[in-house]
Structure formats: structure tokens, C-alpha cells
Design a protein around this motif. Sequence first.
Motif, mmCIF file in Angstrom:
data_model
loop_
_atom_site.group_PDB
_atom_site.id
_atom_site.type_symbol
_atom_site.label_atom_id
_atom_site.label_comp_id
_atom_site.label_asym_id
_atom_site.label_seq_id
_atom_site.Cartn_x
_atom_site.Cartn_y
_atom_site.Cartn_z
ATOM 1 N N ILE A 1 -0.799 4.850 -0.423
ATOM 2 C CA ILE A 1 -2.043 4.675 0.323
ATOM 3 C C ILE A 1 -1.713 4.467 1.794
ATOM 4 O O ILE A 1 -1.055 3.491 2.168
ATOM 5 C CB ILE A 1 -2.842 3.478 -0.227
ATOM 6 C CG1 ILE A 1 -3.212 3.743 -1.681
ATOM 7 C CG2 ILE A 1 -4.078 3.220 0.622
ATOM 8 C CD1 ILE A 1 -3.801 2.568 -2.401
ATOM 9 N N ASN A 2 -2.160 5.427 2.626
ATOM 10 C CA ASN A 2 -2.004 5.281 4.067
ATOM 11 C C ASN A 2 -3.044 4.293 4.568
ATOM 12 O O ASN A 2 -4.189 4.304 4.119
ATOM 13 C CB ASN A 2 -2.187 6.626 4.770
ATOM 14 C CG ASN A 2 -1.076 7.593 4.420
ATOM 15 O OD1 ASN A 2 0.076 7.193 4.266
ATOM 16 N ND2 ASN A 2 -1.422 8.854 4.273
ATOM 17 N N MET A 3 -2.642 3.476 5.505
ATOM 18 C CA MET A 3 -3.536 2.414 5.951
ATOM 19 C C MET A 3 -3.365 2.186 7.439
ATOM 20 O O MET A 3 -2.258 2.139 7.950
ATOM 21 C CB MET A 3 -3.184 1.151 5.168
ATOM 22 C CG MET A 3 -4.143 0.047 5.302
ATOM 23 S SD MET A 3 -3.657 -1.262 4.165
ATOM 24 C CE MET A 3 -3.443 -2.555 5.336
ATOM 25 N N ASN A 4 -4.481 2.067 8.126
ATOM 26 C CA ASN A 4 -4.501 1.694 9.528
ATOM 27 C C ASN A 4 -5.504 0.547 9.637
ATOM 28 O O ASN A 4 -6.631 0.730 10.080
ATOM 29 C CB ASN A 4 -4.903 2.888 10.402
ATOM 30 C CG ASN A 4 -4.768 2.581 11.871
ATOM 31 O OD1 ASN A 4 -4.217 1.555 12.258
ATOM 32 N ND2 ASN A 4 -5.280 3.469 12.705
ATOM 33 N N HIS A 5 -5.100 -0.626 9.171
ATOM 34 C CA HIS A 5 -5.988 -1.774 9.012
ATOM 35 C C HIS A 5 -6.239 -2.503 10.329
ATOM 36 O O HIS A 5 -5.313 -2.804 11.057
ATOM 37 C CB HIS A 5 -5.368 -2.754 8.006
ATOM 38 C CG HIS A 5 -6.128 -4.027 7.861
ATOM 39 N ND1 HIS A 5 -7.337 -4.087 7.227
ATOM 40 C CD2 HIS A 5 -5.857 -5.284 8.277
ATOM 41 C CE1 HIS A 5 -7.776 -5.334 7.260
ATOM 42 N NE2 HIS A 5 -6.896 -6.074 7.889
ATOM 43 N N MET B 1 0.834 -1.182 0.000
ATOM 44 C CA MET B 1 0.000 0.000 0.000
ATOM 45 C C MET B 1 0.881 1.249 0.000
ATOM 46 O O MET B 1 0.549 2.207 -0.675
ATOM 47 C CB MET B 1 -0.917 -0.013 1.232
ATOM 48 C CG MET B 1 -1.830 -1.242 1.320
ATOM 49 S SD MET B 1 -2.877 -1.478 -0.109
ATOM 50 C CE MET B 1 -4.158 -0.360 0.253
#
Length: 95
Positions: A6-10, A1
Motif C-alpha cells: 500500500i502506497n501512502m502519502n499520509h 503499509m
Amino acid sequence: MRKHGINMNHIARQVTKDDFLTYDYILCMDESNLRDLKRKSGQIKNCKSKIELLGSYDPQKLLIIEDPYYGNEEDFETVYQQCVRCCKSFLEKYS
């Protein structure tokens, strides 16, 4: 990502009973997920969700999206590209 900006905090979670009553679509990656979700949805009165394979929207006709977890970086890129194609196609169909 990160490679695609794309920043992601999954945070993963299980699909809940309320999800079947809230969402119009629940899209899954493979036939095992599809089977499990359809079984669960059958137990929900007034289920509004349409449950489908995300890959059914792939213009390249790759129905199953393989889990890249045990693969290499290239496998993650393949899944990313497939998901992007499928999501674009899904949104074009229903926008």
C-alpha cells in the motif's frame, strides 16, 4: 503499509467543523477520541456525521484500536489487521 503493498502519502490533520457537515461517518480508534469528537459535534448545528468507534465493526469484537506508535513492528501489524477487518465489515454493512 509497504509490507502490504500500500502506497501512502499520509498527512495528519485535525477534524474540522466542515467535516461534521460533510461526512456521513467519522470513525475513531478509542474512547477518548470518541468522547472528544462527540463533544465537538454537539457544537455543530445540523451535524450530519454519525460518530462511532471503528472497532465496533470488528468481527473479533476488539472494540478499541490501540495506538501502535510506541510499540514494535508486530503492534503495527496487529493494528493494520484490525483496521482491515473493521473496514471490510463496515463496508459490507453499508454497501
